[in-house]
Scaffold this active site. Structure first.
Site, mmCIF file in Angstrom:
data_model
loop_
_atom_site.group_PDB
_atom_site.id
_atom_site.type_symbol
_atom_site.label_atom_id
_atom_site.label_comp_id
_atom_site.label_asym_id
_atom_site.label_seq_id
_atom_site.Cartn_x
_atom_site.Cartn_y
_atom_site.Cartn_z
ATOM 1 N N HIS A 55 5.533 -34.148 -80.375
ATOM 2 C CA HIS A 55 6.763 -34.616 -79.739
ATOM 3 C C HIS A 55 7.480 -35.663 -80.576
ATOM 4 O O HIS A 55 8.708 -35.727 -80.589
ATOM 5 C CB HIS A 55 6.472 -35.151 -78.332
ATOM 6 C CG HIS A 55 5.444 -36.231 -78.285
ATOM 7 N ND1 HIS A 55 4.135 -36.020 -78.617
ATOM 8 C CD2 HIS A 55 5.532 -37.532 -77.935
ATOM 9 C CE1 HIS A 55 3.458 -37.147 -78.462
ATOM 10 N NE2 HIS A 55 4.274 -38.075 -78.073
ATOM 11 N N GLU A 68 1.252 -18.503 -75.370
ATOM 12 C CA GLU A 68 0.675 -19.538 -76.232
ATOM 13 C C GLU A 68 -0.848 -19.510 -76.251
ATOM 14 O O GLU A 68 -1.462 -20.250 -77.017
ATOM 15 C CB GLU A 68 1.120 -20.924 -75.741
ATOM 16 C CG GLU A 68 2.620 -21.100 -75.673
ATOM 17 C CD GLU A 68 3.004 -22.351 -74.902
ATOM 18 O OE1 GLU A 68 3.275 -23.368 -75.544
ATOM 19 O OE2 GLU A 68 3.035 -22.289 -73.658
ATOM 20 N N ASP A 81 1.538 -23.707 -80.348
ATOM 21 C CA ASP A 81 0.306 -23.774 -79.552
ATOM 22 C C ASP A 81 -0.546 -22.525 -79.723
ATOM 23 O O ASP A 81 -1.781 -22.598 -79.658
ATOM 24 C CB ASP A 81 0.636 -23.990 -78.076
ATOM 25 C CG ASP A 81 0.767 -25.468 -77.722
ATOM 26 O OD1 ASP A 81 0.022 -26.269 -78.303
ATOM 27 O OD2 ASP A 81 1.617 -25.812 -76.887
ATOM 28 N N CYS A 131 9.639 -18.562 -80.926
ATOM 29 C CA CYS A 131 10.097 -19.888 -81.327
ATOM 30 C C CYS A 131 8.922 -20.592 -81.991
ATOM 31 O O CYS A 131 7.850 -20.034 -82.146
ATOM 32 C CB CYS A 131 10.613 -20.678 -80.127
ATOM 33 S SG CYS A 131 9.395 -20.886 -78.819
#
Length: 758
Positions: A371, A611, A635, A682
């Protein structure tokens, strides 16, 4: 294309004769590039010479590029295709140089006219001498035979250049050496790239903000009074309020109240009153400030409340501001311009504060924290992650240059190196100021591919529109949550989501619901601590456990989608049961909004992020149940390969091109096609142009990427036909070893030239 029946080799005698006719090494090199260009039937030939002391390559001779670039065009070791050939001491061949992941544009060289590129290192044993480059206007011009010939010429050149430099050195001994300033060779530290870009400035170490005592400088004035403290207090308050206003204008969705803790402490009469009491008792203002800040810090550090422990950093940061306003330090200008932040740990709110205060970039100790890296990318702030030993070698206030593209930190960079990187930064800024992304993306044979933008902050919307994004493929909704002291309300979330939908008009927007846990923790999660947070309460698990939070977010997203084209996607789904439970909650939220008489999007499509290995194994079941799937490769790689992506010790095992990852992507794409379920992708895998042909060939026709990466991705798509992409995908899916995939990606087998549409 091969140049059959042409004898392109020439012997050492021919090169030696060129030198005998030359007046200098540069004359010889200029003659050599002309001869090599002729033999290689190339429009361009260039020679770069390497300086081991500065670790820089300088263009010393060229035929075809701009003559003004000779002696001026410089590249650090590892930069661009030329720097890559020198660093790894291997050949680099690209059919279209701009599509290569290591391509770096050099403004003013004229290289953009020559897409075909081949470079070989000029070396003597393991010693680096330079790089020999040929280029041509015809894409895919060079083949394996050309590469073999150019390597041979490079070996021959190395011997002659070595002898030429020796001879020139003997001549120079006869002349008195000219006085010249001596610059220490820059130290290069290799780290992990976290956020693209180049930053230069002085190191500002804030590691002590989380560890150690707050201290005053030894040079602090001894004549300060209580009036000086009151002035520093008032000045600090004005500065923080101005910063809050600036942050709100720049980052309205996440910057609300990021300086609130500082302002609350300033307003606390007990805090300021205690400092005044100590000053009145005879203690100097500086010592009084230090004593009170450390006293408060001790209380916060020993608290059992995680939120209060985090405030220790805010307190010390405020202490530094007060201190520097008190003694007139450089921080009094509230400006980190020209400074690069060194830190062991940063919160998202820390990054936002420092960016608002104009920090140039970040060097962080440890592995890539997802993040933090994502926020830096959205703020266009370079970031490099380095290990503890390397981090300890960077001294506070030292001159730094950080390359966020390659993950390099240069300590005490030379003037030449700074000039080179400055030119490259200017060239990149020029390219980004005039977006080159077409409104539609097509492969070389006309096959339609859709290119979407990943959005992290509202500030990304301007870039997404500038780069002609066809919609938002992923909005990461957790960032407004991460920097706050409490969950944002439904109305606060609605205002953020509405701006995204309005910005896109009728273009598709995919909202991902809150994805926290792992390395994305909220300060207000009630002190939840897990032994293994990546395998704990995160993603859809957290949401289904906290349905009040989930419902508010769903209502906000459904409302924002009214009149637009918005979808909702659930993260980290491991089973059909989880999706069905989430879908039922969406229906309950729709009924609630109906009762409230609030408009919402009744046709909202619901999908999942793929994921987890379990989701891949059940791809067919999901394809029959959900409206769409998006493969979240960041992930997926982590969970399929059991590699913690934030752990620097195993980061080399985090590979997007691992055979298992390639096959997982193909499985999901195939099942989506079989059951007519929309599939997109993505994650960072889309940022790598080398992976684009595989993704297209595996059946992915919707790509979502950070806006600034869209030009590179579109060029990579346009460079191949579907037939070529499918051939590449079949080849890569057939490999069982990582080394086989790596070898293929470095030197992919030649494929037929694209058949352009009529």
């Amino acid at each position: 294309m091969g140049k059959a029946n042409i004898n392109m080799t020439f012997d050492l005698k021919e090169l030696s004769s060129l030198f005998e006719k030359s007046n200098s090494l540069d004359d010889f090199l200029q003659s050599a590039v002309s001869v090599v260009a002729y033999h290689m039937r190339s429009a361009v030939c260039s020679i770069y010479i390497y300086d081991d002391a500065t670790r820089m390559l300088t263009l010393r001779a060229t035929q075809g590029l701009e003559k003004e670039a000779i002696g001026q065009l410089e590249l650090p070791l590892g930069q661009g295709l030329v720097g890559l050939a020198m660093k790894e001491l291997r050949s680099v061949c690209a059919g279209r140089a701009a599509d290569h992941p290591d391509f770096y544009p050099v403004a003013g060289s004229g290289e953009e006219r020559y897409p075909a590129f081949m470079a070989v290192p000029i070396r003597r044993q393991l010693s680096r001498v330079g790089v020999l480059v040929v280029q041509d206007v015809q894409p895919d011009y060079y083949d394996e035979t050309d590469e073999m010939v150019l390597r041979t010429i490079g070996l021959q050149l190395a011997a002659v250049i070595e002898n030429a430099e020796l001879l020139m050195g003997l001549h120079r001994r006869k002349e008195p050496p000219a006085a010249r300033p001596v610059e220490a060779a820059p130290e290069q530290i290799k780290g992990l790239p976290a956020s693209d870009g180049i930053a230069m400035g002085r190191a500002r170490l804030i590691v002590s903000g989380r560890a150690g005592r707050f201290r005053a400088p030894a040079s602090a004035p001894s004549t300060l009074t209580i009036d000086d403290f009151d002035r520093a207090l008032a000045k600090s308050e004005r500065q923080l309020k101005e910063l809050q206003i600036d942050a709100g204008e720049m980052l309205s969705d996440v910057a609300q109240l990021i300086f609130s803790a500082h302002l609350l402490i300033l307003a606390d009469e007990k805090f300021s009153g205690e400092i005044r009491r100590l000053i009145t008792s005879g203690i100097s203002p500086v010592d009084a400030l230090v004593e009170v800040v450390n006293g408060y810090a001790d209380i916060l550090a020993t608290s059992t409340n995680q939120r209060l422990r985090e405030k220790e950093h805010d307190l010390k940061d405020l202490g530094h501001r007060l201190l520097e306003n008190l003694i007139g330090g450089d921080r009094a200008q509230v400006d980190y311009s020209g400074q690069i932040i060194l830190a062991d740990t940063l919160l998202p709110s820390d990054v936002l504060k420092l960016a608002t205060e104009k920090a140039e970039g970040f060097v962080m100790q440890g592995g890539v924290t997802a993040h933090i890296a994502i926020i830096c990318r959205s703020l266009h702030k370079p970031m490099v992650m380095v290990g503890p030993e390397m981090f300890a070698r960077i001294q506070d206030d030292s001159e730094l240059l950080i390359d966020g593209i390659q993950g390099l930190v240069f300590v005490q960079p030379s003037r030449k190196m700074r000039a080179v990187y400055l030119r490259q930064r200017q060239a990149t800024a020029k390219l980004e100021s005039v977006p080159s992304v077409k409104t539609e993306t097509h492969m070389a044979d006309g096959t339609r591919i859709r290119l979407y933008a990943n959005i992290n902050l509202l500030s990304d919307l301007e870039s997404a529109n500038s780069f002609n994004a066809e919609g938002v493929g992923l909005y990461r909704s957790e960032f407004p949550f991460l920097i706050r002291d409490a969950f944002p309300t439904e109305e606060e979330q609605y205002q953020v989501y509405l701006r995204i939908v309005q910005s896109m008009g009728r273009r598709e927007v995919t909202f991902r619901t809150l994805d926290i846990g792992g390395d994305k923790l909220l300060a207000y999660q009630g002190g939840v601590e897990e032994d293994n947070p990546f395998l704990g309460l995160r993603g859809i698990r957290f949401l289904l456990r906290n349905k009040d939070v989930f419902s508010e977010q769903l209502c906000a997203m459904l409302r924002a989608g009214a009149g637009g084209n918005a979808r909702i996607m659930f993260p980290l789904v491991s089973s059909i049961d989880e999706f069905v439970e989430a879908r039922e909650l969406v229906r309950e939220c729709m009924q609630q909004l109906e009762r409230r008489g609030v408009a919402y999007n009744r046709e909202t499509k619901l999908g999942i992020m793929v994921e987890l290995p379990s989701a891949v194994a059940q791809a067919a079941d999901f394809a029959k149940t959900v409206d769409f799937m998006s493969i979240g490769t960041n992930d997926l790689i982590q969970y399929m390969l059991a590699v913690d992506r934030t752990n620097a010790m195993v980061s080399r095992l985090y590979l997007a091109y691992h055979p298992a990852i390639l096959r997982a992507i193909e499985i999901v794409a195939a099942e989506g096609k079989r059951f007519e379920c929309d599939v997109s992708i993505c994650g960072d895998i889309v940022r790598d142009p080398r992976m684009i042909p595989f993704l297209l060939g595996a059946g992915i026709d919707k790509l979502s990427v950070a806006p600034r990466r869209m030009p590179d991705v579109q060029r990579a798509v346009e460079a191949v036909t579907m037939q070529q992409a499918q051939s590449i995908a079949r080849t890569m899916l057939g490999f069982s070893r990582i080394s086989e995939v790596e070898a293929f990606m470095k030197n992919p087998a030649p494929v037929p030239a694209p058949e352009l549409p009529q």
